[in-house]
Scaffold this motif. Structure first.
Motif, PDB file in Angstrom:
ATOM      1  N   GLU A   1       0.905  -1.121  -0.040  1.00 30.50           N
ATOM      2  CA  GLU A   1      -0.029  -0.066  -0.064  1.00 30.50           C
ATOM      3  C   GLU A   1       0.940   1.477  -0.044  1.00 30.50           C
ATOM      4  O   GLU A   1       0.540   2.352  -0.701  1.00 30.50           O
ATOM      5  CB  GLU A   1      -0.947   0.077   1.211  1.00 30.50           C
ATOM      6  N   GLU A   2       1.921   1.417   0.824  1.00 30.86           N
ATOM      7  CA  GLU A   2       2.768   2.442   0.741  1.00 30.86           C
ATOM      8  C   GLU A   2       3.369   2.836  -0.456  1.00 30.86           C
ATOM      9  O   GLU A   2       3.520   3.851  -1.071  1.00 30.86           O
ATOM     10  CB  GLU A   2       3.739   2.235   1.973  1.00 30.86           C
TER      11      GLU A   2
ATOM     12  N   GLN B   1       1.096   3.993  -3.115  1.00 32.17           N
ATOM     13  CA  GLN B   1       0.757   5.498  -2.631  1.00 32.17           C
ATOM     14  C   GLN B   1       2.064   6.091  -3.289  1.00 32.17           C
ATOM     15  O   GLN B   1       1.802   7.468  -3.758  1.00 32.17           O
ATOM     16  CB  GLN B   1       0.831   5.862  -1.113  1.00 32.17           C
TER      17      GLN B   1
ATOM     18  N   LYS C   1       1.239   6.685  -6.902  1.00 34.27           N
ATOM     19  CA  LYS C   1       0.242   7.765  -7.042  1.00 34.27           C
ATOM     20  C   LYS C   1       0.949   9.114  -6.952  1.00 34.27           C
ATOM     21  O   LYS C   1       0.650  10.115  -7.671  1.00 34.27           O
ATOM     22  CB  LYS C   1      -0.757   7.754  -6.026  1.00 34.27           C
ATOM     23  N   VAL C   2       2.091   9.209  -6.010  1.00 36.67           N
ATOM     24  CA  VAL C   2       2.893  10.481  -5.933  1.00 36.67           C
ATOM     25  C   VAL C   2       3.615  10.994  -7.208  1.00 36.67           C
ATOM     26  O   VAL C   2       3.704  11.786  -7.917  1.00 36.67           O
ATOM     27  CB  VAL C   2       3.769  10.585  -4.614  1.00 36.67           C
TER      28      VAL C   2
ATOM     29  N   ILE D   1      -6.850   3.651  -1.969  1.00 30.76           N
ATOM     30  CA  ILE D   1      -6.203   4.691  -1.876  1.00 30.76           C
ATOM     31  C   ILE D   1      -6.690   5.623  -3.186  1.00 30.76           C
ATOM     32  O   ILE D   1      -6.218   6.770  -3.230  1.00 30.76           O
ATOM     33  CB  ILE D   1      -4.704   4.419  -2.090  1.00 30.76           C
TER      34      ILE D   1
ATOM     35  N   LEU E   1      -6.449   5.248  -6.396  1.00 21.77           N
ATOM     36  CA  LEU E   1      -5.478   5.211  -7.455  1.00 21.77           C
ATOM     37  C   LEU E   1      -6.208   4.913  -8.861  1.00 21.77           C
ATOM     38  O   LEU E   1      -6.367   3.483  -9.067  1.00 21.77           O
ATOM     39  CB  LEU E   1      -4.290   4.487  -7.097  1.00 21.77           C
TER      40      LEU E   1
ATOM     41  N   ARG F   1       6.456   6.263   0.290  1.00 22.94           N
ATOM     42  CA  ARG F   1       6.126   6.825  -0.877  1.00 22.94           C
ATOM     43  C   ARG F   1       6.868   8.084  -1.400  1.00 22.94           C
ATOM     44  O   ARG F   1       6.838   8.065  -2.790  1.00 22.94           O
ATOM     45  CB  ARG F   1       4.573   7.423  -0.825  1.00 22.94           C
TER      46      ARG F   1
END
Length: 346
Positions: A15-16, A19, A22-23, A50, A52, A304
């Motif tokens: 999950e991290e 993320q 996504k960044v 999240i 995404l 992330r």
């Protein structure tokens, strides 16, 4: 620009790293596709959680995961459907331009070497790690891929590292040094003495040895060493940065005298900039130089933010097109190791 990201190897879980994808996508419009590699049944709900939903993201299923405890040589043969191997395959097939992984370093190195192969003339690929100095940055080669090295491996690391720093930072003649326990020619080991002598015979900007003192005081641009020593330097510098940060925080928090608080307030901006420069995550990941493809290793504890930086870094490295330069320069100086036997001391 298309990336394959192995999201299963990090200490913080997928999950991290999702993320982080996504960044990275939000910061770089030039990224046209990001393959997130791992078990689809696990990744699909995480993407929804999240939010995404970027159409540039595509899941590529991998049913297995390599852990930090897996033996790299055995694991890449037995776990062929692991996320790291599937990510490497995307580069091999031409579907992706680069692969990023925070997983098992040895497996990433071994799998990339086997599936992508080394560039012509390259004896060993090397992990190239950017670290901060007083006035800029410097490059450590090797950061941990090759614990035991011959002089020829180290010689090639110096050439590849110099080319990388010239292309990445525009340094016309990067200063190259072989890490030793002193600047005198008689110091070091047979391997370091031989490597330093060979590098001095090229037209690289190399005067021989560099010392630990030189690394963070802007006296060197490329530091050459084996992966055993290099990994110790890398982790020691990271822990020192964290220790200094924690000590400053503790000192400023403990004392409540008005003059101390005023001094802390005045110094806050400068201390924040220093903390940012000492944060290893802002330098992205460490590329494996010498392979037929772009492979970037990020820290197992990568956040992330670190992955976001690494995604931008991957595009930079692909655009550098270093492969031809590496092949050409290694061929140019290939006769030096064959003409000059190692020197031993009594």
């Amino acid at each position: 620009m298309r990336l394959a990201v192995d999201v299963m190897g990090g200490d913080h879980g997928p999950e991290e790293l999702l993320q982080g994808v996504k960044v990275g996508l939000a910061a770089d419009a030039a990224l046209t596709k990001v393959f997130v590699v791992g078990p689809e049944a696990e990744l699909r709900p995480l993407l929804e959680r999240i939010q995404l939903t970027d159409p540039r993201v595509e899941i590529r299923h991998a049913s297995e995961v390599l852990t930090m405890h897996d033996d790299p040589g055995i694991a890449i043969r037995r776990k062929k459907d692991s996320s790291v191997m599937r990510a490497i395959e995307l580069v091999r097939e031409g579907a992706a331009d680069a692969v990023i992984s925070s997983g098992n370093t040895g497996a990433l190195y071994a799998g990339s070497t086997v599936r992508l192969g080394r560039l012509e003339g390259v004896k060993r690929a090397t992990i190239a790690c950017i670290l901060p100095s007083k006035n800029g940055v410097w490059l450590l080669v090797d950061g941990g891929a090759n614990p035991e090295c011959t002089p020829e491996y180290l010689f090639q690391f110096g050439i590849m590292g110099s080319l990388y720093m010239k292309a990445l930072l525009g340094i016309e003649r990067p200063r190259v040094g072989v890490l030793s326990n002193g600047s005198e020619e008689g110091k070091g080991t047979d391997a370091t003495r031989t490597t330093a002598r060979w590098l001095k015979q090229t037209d690289l900007n190399c005067n021989g040895y560099c010392e630990g003192y030189d690394l963070f005081l802007d006296r060197i641009d490329v530091c050459v060493c084996d992966g055993f020593v290099g990994n110790i330097v890398l982790k020691s510098s990271e822990s020192l940065g964290r220790a200094v940060r924690d000590m400053l925080h503790e000192e400023l928090k403990t004392y409540h005298k008005p003059w101390r608080l005023l001094g802390a307030a005045l110094a806050k901006g400068g201390l924040s900039r220093i903390r940012e420069r000492m944060n290893p995550e802002v330098y992205g990941g460490a590329p494996l130089l010498g392979l037929n493809g772009c492979v970037i290793k990020i820290h197992g504890r990568a956040s992330r933010t670190a992955l976001g930086y690494a995604m931008h870094q991957a595009r930079q490295i692909v655009n550098l097109q270093l492969s031809d330069s590496i092949v050409r320069e290694l061929a140019r100086w290939s006769t030096i190791p064959t003409m000059d036997a190692p020197v031993t001391t009594e």
